[in-house]
Design a protein around this motif. Structure first.
Motif: not given
Length: 304
Positions: A6-13
């Motif tokens: 899963l990809q990070r989509d907030t804070v540090d995208i």
């Protein structure tokens, strides 16, 4: 089998490329680089499936549930919950359909107590770690937090919630959702469906947290505070189909998302809060998943 990141989509995208690989591990990932652990099996007396007449001694799993050795918060081992009988071994559901990490009420309360309450300093990295198969699998501190108030990144809350205690039905104490799965590659192996004793179903995990994750959180909080909005960036994009080759790889060779460069006119591409992340695919840029579709993956993750 199938495997997800899963990809990070907030804070540090950014971080891992959001991907679903069916039938094999992603390119460059070796089976022996993962930590493999068996699923919990349920006897008919525990509500499990009855064995077939031709396999009377088989015991089957019901969900993607694996044993956990211990749980740590900020490097201190957390006590086992007192809300369930000590005879029930510690385990967790690995669940893409869960946007949070869910755990026993008394253990979650202890974590919040150690933070001084449910709101805490966004820029102070915290370390929630699950020991699985003898190895440590931390939750990236950038995925552990949620912004508490609009237009301010001073105070955050945890990505934690309370789950029902085991003992009546399912026996897992924890449900490890998206925050955990943004920090690891997870491979789901079905094994032999009719004779699991011959090829046990199991889950393989590979931690993908960079060594400088804590510093990256501090930088993300500082950058958000300096911007006029005072909010963490956020983006959501439709998932592409097909295959791709990422421009770079992270821990364990897992493909990483990278920032879209300016277009030929020198301007940045359109985005949400100024952030769009993609992976290179031969002759074209393709948007990458912020999070995988829950409706699709819940089917894979909740039943064998």
């Amino acid at each position: 089998m199938f495997a997800i990141t899963l990809q990070r989509d907030t804070v540090d995208i950014g971080g891992n490329v959001g991907s679903l690989s069916i039938g094999e591990l992603p390119n460059g990932i070796q089976t022996d680089s993962l930590t493999w652990v068996p699923l919990r099996a349920y006897t008919p007396q525990e509500g499990g499936l009855p064995p077939a007449p031709e396999a009377p001694n088989e015991i089957y799993p019901l969900v993607w549930e694996i044993p956990i050795d211990d749980v740590y918060f900020d490097d201190v081992k957390l006590p086992r919950s007192s809300l369930s009988p000590p005879s029930i071994s510690l385990s967790a559901l690995i669940d893409t359909g869960n946007s949070l990490i869910r755990g026993p009420q008394d253990v979650i309360a202890q974590i919040h107590s150690s933070l001084g309450g449910e709101d805490f300093d966004c820029g102070m990295p915290h370390n929630l770690t699950f020991q699985i198969g003898g190895k440590l699998f931390p939750v990236d501190p950038r995925d552990f937090i949620h912004q508490s108030f609009t237009d301010s990144v001073q105070q955050c809350t945890t990505a934690l919630a309370v789950t029902d205690p085991p003992g009546d039905g399912f026996l897992y104490s924890w449900s490890l959702g998206d925050p955990f799965l943004k920090s690891a590659l997870a491979a789901f192996h079905y094994g032999n469906l009719t004779h699991p004793s011959q090829d046990p179903p199991r889950i393989g995990l590979l931690s993908t947290i960079p060594t400088d994750a804590a510093e990256r959180l501090r930088q993300a909080v500082s950058a958000a505070a300096e911007e006029g909005s005072g909010n963490f960036p956020a983006t959501s994009q439709p998932a592409p189909s097909g295959t791709f080759v990422a421009t770079g790889a992270g821990v364990g060779g897992v493909p990483q998302a990278t920032h879209v460069p300016p277009d030929l006119n020198g301007s940045e591409p359109s985005s949400t809060n100024g952030a769009v992340y993609t992976a290179w695919s031969g002759a074209a840029w393709s948007p990458i998943w912020g999070t995988l579709g829950i409706s699709i993956l819940s089917f894979f993750c909740l039943v064998l």
